[in-house]
Design a protein around this motif. Structure first.
Motif, PDB file in Angstrom:
ATOM      1  N   UNK A  56       0.867  -1.177   0.000  1.00  0.00           N
ATOM      2  CA  UNK A  56       0.000   0.000   0.000  1.00  0.00           C
ATOM      3  C   UNK A  56       0.903   1.225   0.000  1.00  0.00           C
ATOM      4  N   UNK A  57       0.688   2.103  -0.983  1.00  0.00           N
ATOM      5  CA  UNK A  57       1.476   3.329  -1.088  1.00  0.00           C
ATOM      6  C   UNK A  57       0.553   4.524  -1.093  1.00  0.00           C
ATOM      7  N   UNK A  58       1.014   5.628  -0.501  1.00  0.00           N
ATOM      8  CA  UNK A  58       0.264   6.882  -0.513  1.00  0.00           C
ATOM      9  C   UNK A  58       1.243   8.021  -0.739  1.00  0.00           C
ATOM     10  N   UNK A  59       0.800   9.023  -1.505  1.00  0.00           N
ATOM     11  CA  UNK A  59       1.659  10.151  -1.816  1.00  0.00           C
ATOM     12  C   UNK A  59       0.809  11.395  -2.032  1.00  0.00           C
ATOM     13  N   UNK A  60       1.375  12.546  -1.649  1.00  0.00           N
ATOM     14  CA  UNK A  60       0.717  13.819  -1.939  1.00  0.00           C
ATOM     15  C   UNK A  60       1.530  14.630  -2.943  1.00  0.00           C
ATOM     16  N   UNK A  61       2.488  14.007  -3.583  1.00  0.00           N
ATOM     17  CA  UNK A  61       3.345  14.696  -4.538  1.00  0.00           C
ATOM     18  C   UNK A  61       4.710  14.998  -3.955  1.00  0.00           C
ATOM     19  N   UNK A  62       4.767  15.265  -2.674  1.00  0.00           N
ATOM     20  CA  UNK A  62       6.035  15.557  -1.999  1.00  0.00           C
ATOM     21  C   UNK A  62       6.421  14.424  -1.052  1.00  0.00           C
ATOM     22  N   UNK A  63       5.484  14.007  -0.233  1.00  0.00           N
ATOM     23  CA  UNK A  63       5.737  12.985   0.774  1.00  0.00           C
ATOM     24  C   UNK A  63       5.201  11.646   0.287  1.00  0.00           C
ATOM     25  N   UNK A  64       6.016  10.591   0.437  1.00  0.00           N
ATOM     26  CA  UNK A  64       5.578   9.254   0.057  1.00  0.00           C
ATOM     27  C   UNK A  64       5.681   8.335   1.266  1.00  0.00           C
TER      28      UNK A  64
END
Length: 101
Positions: free
Chosen positions: A50-58
């Motif tokens: 499971x991966x999540x990102x906001x464009x800067x933080x992963x």
């Protein structure tokens, strides 16, 4: 992982988005060998990456098959709590498209 995901949702509440991906994970850290050199590899159990990102933080985590029900319940509660910032679609644009065709 879920606490970090909560922080990502709170940070992107007004502006921005969070991208979440789910993928089957077999425990490999190296790429799959080419056709000329077959290597048999059997994972012990099925896992989910499971991966999540906001464009800067992963952020990412691996969930085993034993913990998937517990993780799914906590994950769904988290999504329900933070899905209130979604924008509604305009009904006018749908009716114009149907009249044009």
């Amino acid at each position: 992982f879920l606490t970090e995901l909560t922080r990502l949702f709170q940070k992107c509440r007004t502006i921005g988005s969070v991208v979440i991906t789910l993928k089957k994970y077999d425990g490999r850290t190296k790429p799959v060998p080419r056709k000329g050199h077959p290597e048999t590899y059997e994972p012990a159990d099925n896992k989910c990456l499971v991966r999540a990102s906001d464009g800067k933080t992963r952020i990412s985590t691996v969930v085993s098959s034993k913990e998937v029900i517990k993780f799914q319940m906590a994950y769904s509660n988290l999504l329900r709590a933070h899905m209130d910032g979604l924008k509604k679609k305009d009904k006018k644009s749908k009716s114009k498209k149907t009249k044009a065709t």
